[in-house]
Design an enzyme around this catalytic site. Structure first.
Site, PDB file in Angstrom:
ATOM      1  N   ALA A 163       0.814  -1.227   0.000  1.00  0.00           N
ATOM      2  CA  ALA A 163       0.000   0.000   0.000  1.00  0.00           C
ATOM      3  C   ALA A 163       0.842   1.268   0.000  1.00  0.00           C
ATOM      4  O   ALA A 163       0.320   2.352   0.241  1.00  0.00           O
ATOM      5  CB  ALA A 163      -0.942   0.000   1.207  1.00  0.00           C
ATOM      6  N   ASN A 164       2.129   1.140  -0.291  1.00  0.00           N
ATOM      7  CA  ASN A 164       2.979   2.327  -0.383  1.00  0.00           C
ATOM      8  C   ASN A 164       2.829   3.033  -1.731  1.00  0.00           C
ATOM      9  O   ASN A 164       3.301   4.154  -1.911  1.00  0.00           O
ATOM     10  CB  ASN A 164       4.441   1.949  -0.153  1.00  0.00           C
ATOM     11  CG  ASN A 164       4.932   0.902  -1.135  1.00  0.00           C
ATOM     12  OD1 ASN A 164       4.291  -0.132  -1.324  1.00  0.00           O
ATOM     13  ND2 ASN A 164       6.060   1.159  -1.769  1.00  0.00           N
ATOM     14  N   THR A 165       2.131   2.374  -2.666  1.00  0.00           N
ATOM     15  CA  THR A 165       1.974   2.962  -3.998  1.00  0.00           C
ATOM     16  C   THR A 165       0.772   2.351  -4.705  1.00  0.00           C
ATOM     17  O   THR A 165       0.224   1.340  -4.262  1.00  0.00           O
ATOM     18  CB  THR A 165       3.246   2.729  -4.850  1.00  0.00           C
ATOM     19  OG1 THR A 165       3.143   3.433  -6.082  1.00  0.00           O
ATOM     20  CG2 THR A 165       3.447   1.254  -5.143  1.00  0.00           C
ATOM     21  N   SER A 205      -6.070 -11.220 -11.556  1.00  0.00           N
ATOM     22  CA  SER A 205      -6.118 -10.481 -12.817  1.00  0.00           C
ATOM     23  C   SER A 205      -6.886 -11.291 -13.848  1.00  0.00           C
ATOM     24  O   SER A 205      -6.929 -12.534 -13.783  1.00  0.00           O
ATOM     25  CB  SER A 205      -4.703 -10.218 -13.345  1.00  0.00           C
ATOM     26  OG  SER A 205      -4.738  -9.700 -14.663  1.00  0.00           O
ATOM     27  N   ILE A 242      -2.554   0.958  -6.545  1.00  0.00           N
ATOM     28  CA  ILE A 242      -3.892   0.546  -6.120  1.00  0.00           C
ATOM     29  C   ILE A 242      -3.948   0.360  -4.611  1.00  0.00           C
ATOM     30  O   ILE A 242      -4.924   0.752  -3.958  1.00  0.00           O
ATOM     31  CB  ILE A 242      -4.291  -0.764  -6.826  1.00  0.00           C
ATOM     32  CG1 ILE A 242      -4.384  -0.557  -8.334  1.00  0.00           C
ATOM     33  CG2 ILE A 242      -5.624  -1.286  -6.288  1.00  0.00           C
ATOM     34  CD1 ILE A 242      -4.547  -1.843  -9.120  1.00  0.00           C
ATOM     35  N   GLY A 243      -2.915  -0.224  -4.057  1.00  0.00           N
ATOM     36  CA  GLY A 243      -2.888  -0.462  -2.612  1.00  0.00           C
ATOM     37  C   GLY A 243      -2.965   0.824  -1.812  1.00  0.00           C
ATOM     38  O   GLY A 243      -3.661   0.910  -0.795  1.00  0.00           O
ATOM     39  N   TYR A 265       3.645 -14.726 -14.945  1.00  0.00           N
ATOM     40  CA  TYR A 265       2.709 -13.828 -14.272  1.00  0.00           C
ATOM     41  C   TYR A 265       1.287 -14.387 -14.360  1.00  0.00           C
ATOM     42  O   TYR A 265       0.549 -14.394 -13.363  1.00  0.00           O
ATOM     43  CB  TYR A 265       2.760 -12.442 -14.905  1.00  0.00           C
ATOM     44  CG  TYR A 265       1.822 -11.441 -14.260  1.00  0.00           C
ATOM     45  CD1 TYR A 265       2.057 -10.978 -12.968  1.00  0.00           C
ATOM     46  CD2 TYR A 265       0.710 -10.962 -14.939  1.00  0.00           C
ATOM     47  CE1 TYR A 265       1.189 -10.078 -12.364  1.00  0.00           C
ATOM     48  CE2 TYR A 265      -0.153 -10.063 -14.356  1.00  0.00           C
ATOM     49  CZ  TYR A 265       0.092  -9.619 -13.066  1.00  0.00           C
ATOM     50  OH  TYR A 265      -0.778  -8.724 -12.476  1.00  0.00           O
TER      51      TYR A 265
END
Length: 313
Positions: free
Chosen positions: A47-49, A175, A51-52, A200
């Site tokens: 959550a530092n960047t 996704s 969507i989070g 991925y």
């Protein structure tokens, strides 16, 4: 020649006028829940960047006690300061969590459990995408190790606290790309063959299968879980692929902002009345079609068992 110029000019003018409508169409669903969260405790990984960060901000705005769990503590503190200022909620904290290192995951869980007696929402948001072949500290292929195994272990370590705090929720970011994934049990670590794009896809399919099996095992506990496709979002997740970064820039009108990308995570964390849909896959704030591989209960069960063996739990 003049005719071509006129047609091109007309087309560009049309795009310019249609741009707001195109953006609105591709923005997707919006979380309409009005639920407030005073006294609730939330953990959001990564959550530092991106969507989070947007997810953590909205949960903090609703009064939750929010823990930003991330690898880069400095970026985390910067994000937390921004969130505190924007929401006037001072209960936003940063804790070190490196999902590529099981020791770090265990240390985070141990510290959190000593600090908090409740946990109402766990959002497994962090991830890596299309990175060159590498292995985690514990020897797992990085995308499978971070995107699946790291969150699998974290959820396992926090699960009893979630049960004690029920009703509670677990949101796993997957996704739509999971449709192209497969689970190759004979080569989970990509040692025989590795393609960064397909790796991925495989890890995102693992997220869907994990959610499915987790929901089955959590029946009757008051803990529900959901897999989420956030949409096509411009974020730092693309940093390992120059081609993807270029495509994202070219198709800006069709790409969600991080705030728009957070909406389905928020919906699954907050919306009332979706408990019966535990284990389902959501996109644009509603249930969505899952690939046949993502609905395979035998594969989901086996992946769970193999994950436990790999992590020693």
């Amino acid at each position: 020649m003049i005719g071509i110029f006129v047609l091109l000019t007309s087309f560009l003018s049309f795009l310019y006028m249609a741009f707001p409508y195109i953006r609105k169409y591709f923005a997707g669903g919006v979380c309409t829940s009005t639920v407030q969260l005073p006294g609730k405790v939330v953990v959001v990984t990564g959550a530092n960047t991106g969507i989070g960060k947007e997810t953590a901000k909205e949960l903090a705005r609703r009064g939750a006690r929010v823990y930003i769990a991330c690898r880069d503590v400095l970026k985390g503190e910067s994000a937390a300061s921004e969130i505190r200022a924007a929401t006037k909620n001072q209960q936003v904290f940063v804790r070190k969590l490196d999902l590529s290192d099981t020791k770090s995951i265990r240390a985070f869980a141990e510290g959190f459990l000593a600090e908090e007696k409740q946990l109402h929402i766990l959002i497994n948001n962090a991830g890596v995408m299309m990175c060159p072949y590498s292995k985690t500290v514990d020897g797992f292929e990085t995308q499978f190790g971070v995107n699946h195994l790291g969150h699998f272990l974290l959820t396992h370590l926090l699960l009893e606290r979630l049960k004690e705090s029920a009703p509670s929720r677990i949101v796993n970011l997957s996704s739509v790309i999971h449709h192209f994934g497969s689970i190759y049990f004979r080569d989970l670590q990509g040692e025989k063959y590795y393609n960064r794009a397909f790796a991925y896809c495989h890890s995102k399919l693992a997220n869907v299968l994990f959610t499915r099996e987790l929901a089955y095992r959590l029946r009757g506990t008051g803990v529900t879980t959901y897999a989420v496709h956030p949409g096509i979002v411009q974020s730092e997740l693309m940093r390992h692929s120059f081609l993807m970064c270029l495509l994202w820039r070219l198709f800006t009108p069709f790409v969600k902002s991080t705030q728009q990308g957070a909406q389905t995570s928020l919906h699954c964390a907050l919306a009332e009345g979706i408990e019966s849909q535990s284990g389902r896959y959501f996109s644009d704030c509603r249930t969505a079609w899952v690939s046949p591989k993502g609905r395979n209960n035998k594969t989901a069960k086996r992946l769970w068992e193999v994950s436990c063996e790999l992590l020693g739990i």
